[in-house]
Design a protein around this motif. Structure first.
Motif, PDB file in Angstrom:
ATOM      1  N   THR A   1      53.370  44.134  35.467  1.00 46.40           N
ATOM      2  CA  THR A   1      51.943  44.355  35.295  1.00 46.40           C
ATOM      3  C   THR A   1      51.488  45.411  36.284  1.00 46.40           C
ATOM      4  O   THR A   1      51.777  45.329  37.465  1.00 46.40           O
ATOM      5  CB  THR A   1      51.173  43.040  35.562  1.00 46.40           C
ATOM      6  N   ASP A   2      50.761  46.413  35.778  1.00 49.08           N
ATOM      7  CA  ASP A   2      50.234  47.404  36.715  1.00 49.08           C
ATOM      8  C   ASP A   2      48.797  47.061  37.068  1.00 49.08           C
ATOM      9  O   ASP A   2      48.203  46.148  36.504  1.00 49.08           O
ATOM     10  CB  ASP A   2      50.374  48.837  36.182  1.00 49.08           C
ATOM     11  N   ALA A   3      48.224  47.809  38.007  1.00 45.74           N
ATOM     12  CA  ALA A   3      46.883  47.495  38.510  1.00 45.74           C
ATOM     13  C   ALA A   3      45.826  47.586  37.419  1.00 45.74           C
ATOM     14  O   ALA A   3      44.809  46.922  37.498  1.00 45.74           O
ATOM     15  CB  ALA A   3      46.531  48.428  39.674  1.00 45.74           C
ATOM     16  N   SER A   4      46.060  48.371  36.366  1.00 43.33           N
ATOM     17  CA  SER A   4      45.035  48.532  35.345  1.00 43.33           C
ATOM     18  C   SER A   4      44.860  47.278  34.492  1.00 43.33           C
ATOM     19  O   SER A   4      43.800  47.056  33.938  1.00 43.33           O
ATOM     20  CB  SER A   4      45.349  49.727  34.445  1.00 43.33           C
ATOM     21  N   ASP A   5      45.897  46.457  34.365  1.00 44.02           N
ATOM     22  CA  ASP A   5      45.736  45.254  33.569  1.00 44.02           C
ATOM     23  C   ASP A   5      45.967  43.968  34.361  1.00 44.02           C
ATOM     24  O   ASP A   5      46.006  42.886  33.809  1.00 44.02           O
ATOM     25  CB  ASP A   5      46.625  45.291  32.331  1.00 44.02           C
ATOM     26  N   ALA A   6      46.079  44.078  35.675  1.00 43.77           N
ATOM     27  CA  ALA A   6      46.315  42.891  36.502  1.00 43.77           C
ATOM     28  C   ALA A   6      45.186  41.888  36.371  1.00 43.77           C
ATOM     29  O   ALA A   6      45.409  40.687  36.406  1.00 43.77           O
ATOM     30  CB  ALA A   6      46.492  43.286  37.974  1.00 43.77           C
TER      31      ALA A   6
ATOM     32  N   TRP B   1      37.527  43.017  39.235  1.00 43.95           N
ATOM     33  CA  TRP B   1      37.284  44.411  38.882  1.00 43.95           C
ATOM     34  C   TRP B   1      38.376  44.863  37.915  1.00 43.95           C
ATOM     35  O   TRP B   1      39.510  44.400  37.997  1.00 43.95           O
ATOM     36  CB  TRP B   1      37.423  45.312  40.107  1.00 43.95           C
ATOM     37  N   THR B   2      38.065  45.805  37.072  1.00 42.47           N
ATOM     38  CA  THR B   2      39.118  46.490  36.319  1.00 42.47           C
ATOM     39  C   THR B   2      39.399  47.805  37.040  1.00 42.47           C
ATOM     40  O   THR B   2      38.561  48.306  37.805  1.00 42.47           O
ATOM     41  CB  THR B   2      38.695  46.788  34.869  1.00 42.47           C
ATOM     42  N   ALA B   3      40.561  48.352  36.783  1.00 37.83           N
ATOM     43  CA  ALA B   3      40.898  49.648  37.371  1.00 37.83           C
ATOM     44  C   ALA B   3      39.910  50.716  36.918  1.00 37.83           C
ATOM     45  O   ALA B   3      39.539  51.608  37.688  1.00 37.83           O
ATOM     46  CB  ALA B   3      42.330  50.031  37.004  1.00 37.83           C
ATOM     47  N   VAL B   4      39.439  50.620  35.670  1.00 36.79           N
ATOM     48  CA  VAL B   4      38.468  51.590  35.144  1.00 36.79           C
ATOM     49  C   VAL B   4      37.150  51.490  35.916  1.00 36.79           C
ATOM     50  O   VAL B   4      36.553  52.509  36.283  1.00 36.79           O
ATOM     51  CB  VAL B   4      38.238  51.377  33.627  1.00 36.79           C
ATOM     52  N   GLU B   5      36.693  50.272  36.183  1.00 37.09           N
ATOM     53  CA  GLU B   5      35.441  50.105  36.940  1.00 37.09           C
ATOM     54  C   GLU B   5      35.581  50.654  38.349  1.00 37.09           C
ATOM     55  O   GLU B   5      34.680  51.353  38.841  1.00 37.09           O
ATOM     56  CB  GLU B   5      35.043  48.627  36.977  1.00 37.09           C
TER      57      GLU B   5
ATOM     58  N   GLY C   1      41.525  38.233  44.946  1.00 40.14           N
ATOM     59  CA  GLY C   1      41.078  39.545  45.396  1.00 40.14           C
ATOM     60  C   GLY C   1      39.589  39.757  45.261  1.00 40.14           C
ATOM     61  O   GLY C   1      38.788  38.857  45.489  1.00 40.14           O
ATOM     62  N   HIS C   2      39.242  40.949  44.834  1.00 38.38           N
ATOM     63  CA  HIS C   2      37.839  41.362  44.739  1.00 38.38           C
ATOM     64  C   HIS C   2      37.297  41.123  43.340  1.00 38.38           C
ATOM     65  O   HIS C   2      38.009  41.291  42.350  1.00 38.38           O
ATOM     66  CB  HIS C   2      37.702  42.835  45.140  1.00 38.38           C
ATOM     67  N   ARG C   3      36.028  40.761  43.301  1.00 38.66           N
ATOM     68  CA  ARG C   3      35.377  40.420  42.032  1.00 38.66           C
ATOM     69  C   ARG C   3      34.003  41.072  41.938  1.00 38.66           C
ATOM     70  O   ARG C   3      33.353  41.311  42.945  1.00 38.66           O
ATOM     71  CB  ARG C   3      35.236  38.908  41.898  1.00 38.66           C
ATOM     72  N   LEU C   4      33.606  41.301  40.711  1.00 38.78           N
ATOM     73  CA  LEU C   4      32.250  41.759  40.440  1.00 38.78           C
ATOM     74  C   LEU C   4      31.373  40.539  40.217  1.00 38.78           C
ATOM     75  O   LEU C   4      31.822  39.527  39.670  1.00 38.78           O
ATOM     76  CB  LEU C   4      32.230  42.669  39.213  1.00 38.78           C
ATOM     77  N   ILE C   5      30.126  40.639  40.639  1.00 42.07           N
ATOM     78  CA  ILE C   5      29.154  39.563  40.439  1.00 42.07           C
ATOM     79  C   ILE C   5      28.337  39.934  39.208  1.00 42.07           C
ATOM     80  O   ILE C   5      27.635  40.946  39.202  1.00 42.07           O
ATOM     81  CB  ILE C   5      28.232  39.409  41.665  1.00 42.07           C
ATOM     82  N   VAL C   6      28.442  39.104  38.176  1.00 47.52           N
ATOM     83  CA  VAL C   6      27.730  39.353  36.925  1.00 47.52           C
ATOM     84  C   VAL C   6      26.622  38.313  36.783  1.00 47.52           C
ATOM     85  O   VAL C   6      26.880  37.103  36.868  1.00 47.52           O
ATOM     86  CB  VAL C   6      28.684  39.277  35.716  1.00 47.52           C
ATOM     87  N   GLU C   7      25.416  38.791  36.584  1.00 44.68           N
ATOM     88  CA  GLU C   7      24.271  37.928  36.333  1.00 44.68           C
ATOM     89  C   GLU C   7      24.415  37.396  34.902  1.00 44.68           C
ATOM     90  O   GLU C   7      24.356  38.172  33.940  1.00 44.68           O
ATOM     91  CB  GLU C   7      23.008  38.769  36.498  1.00 44.68           C
TER      92      GLU C   7
ATOM     93  N   ALA D   1      44.763  51.245  45.988  1.00 44.28           N
ATOM     94  CA  ALA D   1      45.801  51.184  47.022  1.00 44.28           C
ATOM     95  C   ALA D   1      46.182  49.753  47.384  1.00 44.28           C
ATOM     96  O   ALA D   1      47.163  49.536  48.087  1.00 44.28           O
ATOM     97  CB  ALA D   1      45.327  51.921  48.266  1.00 44.28           C
ATOM     98  N   GLU D   2      45.407  48.788  46.937  1.00 43.82           N
ATOM     99  CA  GLU D   2      45.629  47.380  47.274  1.00 43.82           C
ATOM    100  C   GLU D   2      45.718  46.550  45.990  1.00 43.82           C
ATOM    101  O   GLU D   2      44.783  45.851  45.629  1.00 43.82           O
ATOM    102  CB  GLU D   2      44.474  46.861  48.147  1.00 43.82           C
ATOM    103  N   PRO D   3      46.822  46.610  45.264  1.00 39.59           N
ATOM    104  CA  PRO D   3      46.935  45.895  43.985  1.00 39.59           C
ATOM    105  C   PRO D   3      46.629  44.394  44.083  1.00 39.59           C
ATOM    106  O   PRO D   3      46.141  43.805  43.127  1.00 39.59           O
ATOM    107  CB  PRO D   3      48.374  46.132  43.537  1.00 39.59           C
ATOM    108  N   ALA D   4      46.889  43.771  45.216  1.00 43.03           N
ATOM    109  CA  ALA D   4      46.600  42.333  45.370  1.00 43.03           C
ATOM    110  C   ALA D   4      45.105  42.052  45.248  1.00 43.03           C
ATOM    111  O   ALA D   4      44.710  40.933  44.925  1.00 43.03           O
ATOM    112  CB  ALA D   4      47.121  41.819  46.709  1.00 43.03           C
ATOM    113  N   TRP D   5      44.280  43.071  45.483  1.00 45.42           N
ATOM    114  CA  TRP D   5      42.835  42.881  45.383  1.00 45.42           C
ATOM    115  C   TRP D   5      42.389  42.711  43.937  1.00 45.42           C
ATOM    116  O   TRP D   5      41.244  42.352  43.675  1.00 45.42           O
ATOM    117  CB  TRP D   5      42.096  44.026  46.046  1.00 45.42           C
ATOM    118  N   LEU D   6      43.261  42.980  42.976  1.00 47.34           N
ATOM    119  CA  LEU D   6      42.952  42.744  41.567  1.00 47.34           C
ATOM    120  C   LEU D   6      43.548  41.424  41.088  1.00 47.34           C
ATOM    121  O   LEU D   6      43.469  41.093  39.919  1.00 47.34           O
ATOM    122  CB  LEU D   6      43.470  43.898  40.697  1.00 47.34           C
ATOM    123  N   GLY D   7      44.116  40.669  41.996  1.00 48.97           N
ATOM    124  CA  GLY D   7      44.716  39.390  41.652  1.00 48.97           C
ATOM    125  C   GLY D   7      43.719  38.255  41.740  1.00 48.97           C
ATOM    126  O   GLY D   7      42.523  38.457  41.971  1.00 48.97           O
ATOM    127  N   PRO D   8      44.193  37.027  41.592  1.00 48.25           N
ATOM    128  CA  PRO D   8      43.302  35.871  41.555  1.00 48.25           C
ATOM    129  C   PRO D   8      42.509  35.643  42.845  1.00 48.25           C
ATOM    130  O   PRO D   8      41.466  35.008  42.823  1.00 48.25           O
ATOM    131  CB  PRO D   8      44.235  34.695  41.271  1.00 48.25           C
TER     132      PRO D   8
END
Length: 172
Positions: free
Chosen positions: A2-7, A24-28, A68-74, A59-66
């Motif tokens: 799995t690459d960072a774009s679909d992690a 986050w998605t890689a695109v975002e 990692g970093h997240r977007l806050i959606v209302e 640069a930090e693929p682990a940040w796209l893992g469970p």
């Protein structure tokens, strides 16, 4: 592999009463890094902190893992209104949390709600014994977020002029 774009595709969303916390998605991340905008973002997202974090995500693929970093959606509007994340992986069992909410959505309690949810999630990892955040005392709104989420001062922060705030351990 799995690459960072679909992690993020395999990472479960976290839900609170009013928010959805999704990876986050890689695109975002690339869109923020390039100064662009997407239609499902609040008019004042991204904020300064998001613009710092977004280029680092690649640069930090682990940040796209469970954990990692997240977007806050209302949930009511479906708009991205902020972000938060864990600076994964933990060091000696401790992981730092950071957060930010778009100015138009501040004062609604979204930040403490999101911090509580991500902190509880962090403690589900066997690698995490402590969750902490650094804050400047000159930023009383950020201090209030942490206090509302149950964090308590734990001493000087890693950077000059900051204070470390520690989350209560689960079940306390």
């Amino acid at each position: 592999m799995t690459d960072a774009s679909d992690a993020g595709a395999a990472v479960a969303d976290l839900r609170t009463e009013r928010l959805l916390l999704r990876v986050w998605t890689a695109v975002e991340a690339a869109t923020v890094a390039e100064g662009g905008r997407l239609d499902d973002w609040a008019e004042d997202f991204p904020d300064a902190g998001d613009k710092v974090i977004a280029p680092l995500i690649a640069a930090e693929p682990a940040w796209l893992g469970p954990f990692g970093h997240r977007l806050i959606v209302e949930r009511a509007s479906g708009l991205v209104v902020g972000s938060l994340g864990l600076f994964w992986p933990p060091a000696d069992g401790a992981v730092e949390l950071g957060y930010g909410v778009a100015p138009s959505r501040r004062g609604r309690g979204y930040a403490p709600e999101a911090v509580l949810a991500l902190t509880a999630h962090a403690f589900t990892s066997p690698a995490v014994e402590a969750v902490f955040a650094h804050v400047e005392p000159s930023n009383p709104a950020s201090v209030r977020v942490l206090e509302k989420a149950g964090f308590v001062p734990g001493g000087p922060g890693a950077e000059a002029g900051t204070v470390r705030y520690d989350a209560p351990p689960p079940g306390s």
